[in-house]
Motif scaffolding. Structure first.
Motif, PDB file in Angstrom:
ATOM      1  N   GLY A 248       0.953  -0.860   0.343  1.00 39.47           N
ATOM      2  CA  GLY A 248       0.160  -0.087   0.207  1.00 39.47           C
ATOM      3  C   GLY A 248       0.699   1.163   0.105  1.00 39.47           C
ATOM      4  N   THR A 249       1.772   0.636  -0.008  1.00 40.31           N
ATOM      5  CA  THR A 249       2.729   1.984   0.422  1.00 40.31           C
ATOM      6  C   THR A 249       2.651   2.940  -0.985  1.00 40.31           C
ATOM      7  N   ALA A 250       2.358   2.341  -1.957  1.00 41.34           N
ATOM      8  CA  ALA A 250       2.619   3.277  -3.516  1.00 41.34           C
ATOM      9  C   ALA A 250       1.531   3.966  -3.213  1.00 41.34           C
ATOM     10  N   LEU A 251       0.346   3.938  -3.026  1.00 41.89           N
ATOM     11  CA  LEU A 251      -0.890   5.119  -2.587  1.00 41.89           C
ATOM     12  C   LEU A 251      -0.206   5.717  -1.501  1.00 41.89           C
ATOM     13  N   THR A 254       2.288   8.616  -2.486  1.00 39.84           N
ATOM     14  CA  THR A 254       1.918   9.252  -3.645  1.00 39.84           C
ATOM     15  C   THR A 254       1.172  10.439  -2.650  1.00 39.84           C
ATOM     16  N   GLY A 262       7.131   3.532  -2.247  1.00 41.83           N
ATOM     17  CA  GLY A 262       6.276   3.441  -3.013  1.00 41.83           C
ATOM     18  C   GLY A 262       5.809   4.566  -4.117  1.00 41.83           C
ATOM     19  N   VAL A 266       5.417   4.194  -8.004  1.00 44.76           N
ATOM     20  CA  VAL A 266       4.761   4.207  -9.278  1.00 44.76           C
ATOM     21  C   VAL A 266       5.791   5.701 -10.236  1.00 44.76           C
TER      22      VAL A 266
ATOM     23  N   LEU B 120      -1.389  -4.051  -4.976  1.00 47.04           N
ATOM     24  CA  LEU B 120      -1.483  -2.928  -5.924  1.00 47.04           C
ATOM     25  C   LEU B 120      -0.814  -2.708  -6.302  1.00 47.04           C
ATOM     26  N   MET B 121       1.066  -2.594  -6.608  1.00 43.63           N
ATOM     27  CA  MET B 121       2.157  -2.867  -7.445  1.00 43.63           C
ATOM     28  C   MET B 121       1.593  -3.712  -8.505  1.00 43.63           C
ATOM     29  N   LEU B 214      -4.664   7.485  -8.318  1.00 45.04           N
ATOM     30  CA  LEU B 214      -2.852   7.154  -8.620  1.00 45.04           C
ATOM     31  C   LEU B 214      -2.602   8.263 -10.345  1.00 45.04           C
TER      32      LEU B 214
END
Lengths: 309, 272
Positions: A248-251, A254, A262, A266, B120-121, B214
């Motif tokens: 979830g770090t991506a979200l 960002t 994360g 992205v 998610l990735m 995103l």
């Protein structure tokens, strides 16, 4: 004990090899290769084939997978297309930030869960119990993007209590001010990371409820029993928490433009910087596998009744 | 079971609200599709006014009309994704639970493996890889990476069911596995499947929202509530133009809460 650890580690190793295969196949499917963007447009087809031959792109996929894998074991993760830096260096710079954020949010999660679990248990059936039960379900159901946006708008822009993004203020002097600045930047993303609207609902709210059943003891017993017993669900949670957290770090990163892996992931995908994206994917899966292994071992240590495998 | 659910007033209210919202969005969407898509170059990013109760977006389109269309698309897409996810998970759990033993062990290893992947990735990577990106593709990707919770629960229930006398009886007279699963397991597990569906619905909306924020959501041809959230990606919009994203945020929030209360009440109803 040793047998159990070895068994878990063996399963883990197989999983990691499968993950590396998956990441390799994905990178094969992605358009472009390490030459993209590095060659002049006027290059002849002959020369291009020659260069691709030199870099080993004409070998069968099995050989390329083997050399990629052995490169990883030697610590060679490739060079970022867009930053022209070794991927390991690029990711290493951001990795600490992500870990810091993760550790901070896990601590908050643990502290909140234990205290709310104890409160709910103490006042079982009355309004604090009901408030905690429905409140935890409700909070866990908000998507991170929604909560993050609201948090930035309310606390960052409207009330101006906390910084809306980044990891540290510019122009901060002195170690103490630096630490304070970093902590202030951690609060909103860490709290946002707690909610789990993305996971099938209530999986983690059950953790709080499982603590509730332990919360009926008088306060003298608290430290001796409740806290120690609360470690078991906390540890069993920490493995899946780590996986969910890193995924979830991506979200979260960002949303808060927090400089962790994360956000880097992205950005890399958007810039088609595949070596970086692949490495982060591999690293995240590796951390999740290691986290699961670790929590299995710790759980077994804390409560030998729990059977492994 | 139904009486038990109906006795929980808050959940019934929430369930009715979701149905009403879906109904209103489908009916309303049919009317607003044309009108709200009208672009106005002179009225871009205007705050709410009498003419446009929720203001206009950066292309000058009416936000209220867009919200109706987007609510409809979001809910329908979420239902589709969830249906597929539940079908995957239920089938997987049933096979593992029905056969047990070695089959079960092998399938659970697969499940553990997929649970560990950064979901998610991977969705983001797959989304960038495929050239034709639409609701069907998104549903396939998301359910391929999100069926584990369902499978785990169904498998547990199926394992305890397979030792029941009536299942043994069916097996002893030589009924084929497919028939036993369809005739005996599915009806018995139906309440669990319904609860899983409800809880997963919230999860689907959550992931879809995050992806859209995103910028990896569905293309603009299918506007969703997440599309509006994407406006908040730009700090200027986030700070000074709340009418672009606040209604969508509020709506997602309310819908998720309602789904949750409904799911929680259903869960309690089947457990008693």
């Amino acid at each position: 004990m040793r047998r159990i650890i070895l068994g878990c580690a063996a399963v883990c190793a197989v999983q990691l090899i499968l993950i590396s295969l998956l990441v390799f196949i994905l990178s094969e499917l992605m358009p472009g290769d390490a030459l993209t963007g590095r060659i002049s447009p006027s290059i002849t087809g002959e020369r291009l084939r020659e260069m691709r031959g030199q870099m080993g792109f004409d070998r069968p996929w099995g050989a390329r997978y083997a050399s990629w894998l052995s490169g990883i074991f030697k610590g060679d993760f490739g060079v970022s297309f867009s930053h022209k830096l070794p991927v390991a260096q690029l990711v290493g710079e951001k990795f600490g930030n992500t870990l810091l954020l993760g550790a901070f949010s896990f601590l908050i999660c643990y502290a909140l869960s234990v205290s709310f679990g104890v409160i709910a248990g103490r006042y079982r059936g009355s309004w604090p119990d009901r408030a905690v039960s429905s409140g935890s379900y409700a909070l866990m159901s908000i998507p991170q993007a929604v909560l993050g946006i609201l948090a930035i708008f309310i606390f960052g822009y409207t009330l101006k209590w906390l910084p809306p993004g980044g990891s540290v203020d510019s122009g901060v002097l002195g170690p103490l001010a630096l630490i304070m600045s970093r902590l202030r930047h951690l609060i909103l993303p860490a709290l946002t990371q707690l909610v789990r609207g993305e996971v099938a609902a209530g999986q983690e709210a059950e953790y709080i409820l499982s603590l509730r059943s332990r919360g009926v003891a008088p306060s003298r017993v608290f430290w001796a029993h409740i806290l120690r017993n609360s470690l078991i669900p906390a540890m069993s949670l920490s493995g899946s928490y780590l996986a969910a957290l890193l995924g979830g770090t991506a979200l979260v990163e960002t949303i808060f433009s927090y400089p962790g892996i994360g956000k880097l992931f992205v950005d890399s995908v958007l810039k088609r910087d595949y070596p970086t994206a692949n490495f982060i994917l591999l690293l995240t899966a590796f951390m999740a596998a290691a986290g699961t292994l670790l929590s299995d071992i710790i759980m077994n240590r804390l409560d030998p009744r729990i059977k492994m495998l | 079971m139904i009486n038990k659910f109906l006795s929980q007033k808050r959940a019934v209210f929430c369930f009715a609200f979701i149905l009403l919202l879906l109904f209103a969005a489908i009916i309303g969407g049919a009317f607003t599709d044309g009108a709200s898509a009208r672009v106005s170059l002179t009225g871009r990013s205007r705050p709410p006014s009498r003419e446009h109760p929720l203001g206009t977006d950066p292309s000058g389109r009416d936000m209220l009309g867009q919200l109706v269309t987007e609510t409809r698309n979001s809910l329908l897409i979420a239902v589709g994704i969830t249906a597929l996810t539940c079908a995957f998970g239920t089938a997987f759990g049933l096979i593992a639970g029905y056969f047990g033993g070695v089959v079960d062990m092998a399938l659970m290893r697969v499940l553990d493996f997929v649970s560990m992947l950064p979901r998610l990735m991977l969705i983001i990577v797959f989304v960038t890889l495929i050239s034709e990106y639409g609701p069907v593709q998104l549903a396939l990707i998301m359910s391929a990476l999100g069926w584990m919770y369902d499978a785990r629960i169904i498998r547990g229930k199926a394992l305890s069911l397979r030792d029941e006398d009536f299942i043994r009886a069916a097996r002893s007279v030589g009924a084929p596995a497919a028939k036993i699963i369809a005739r005996h397991f599915l009806p018995h597990l139906a309440p669990v499947i319904i609860v899983n569906f409800t809880l997963n619905l919230a999860g689907s909306i959550g992931v879809e929202t995050g992806l859209s924020f995103l910028g990896f959501g569905l293309p603009f041809a299918t506007p969703r509530l997440g599309t509006l959230l994407n406006y908040a990606y730009v700090p200027e919009n986030l700070q000074n133009r709340p009418w672009l994203w606040l209604p969508a945020v509020a709506l997602i929030f309310i819908v998720m809460m309602c789904i949750h209360y409904t799911g929680g009440a259903l869960k309690r109803a089947i457990n008693d």
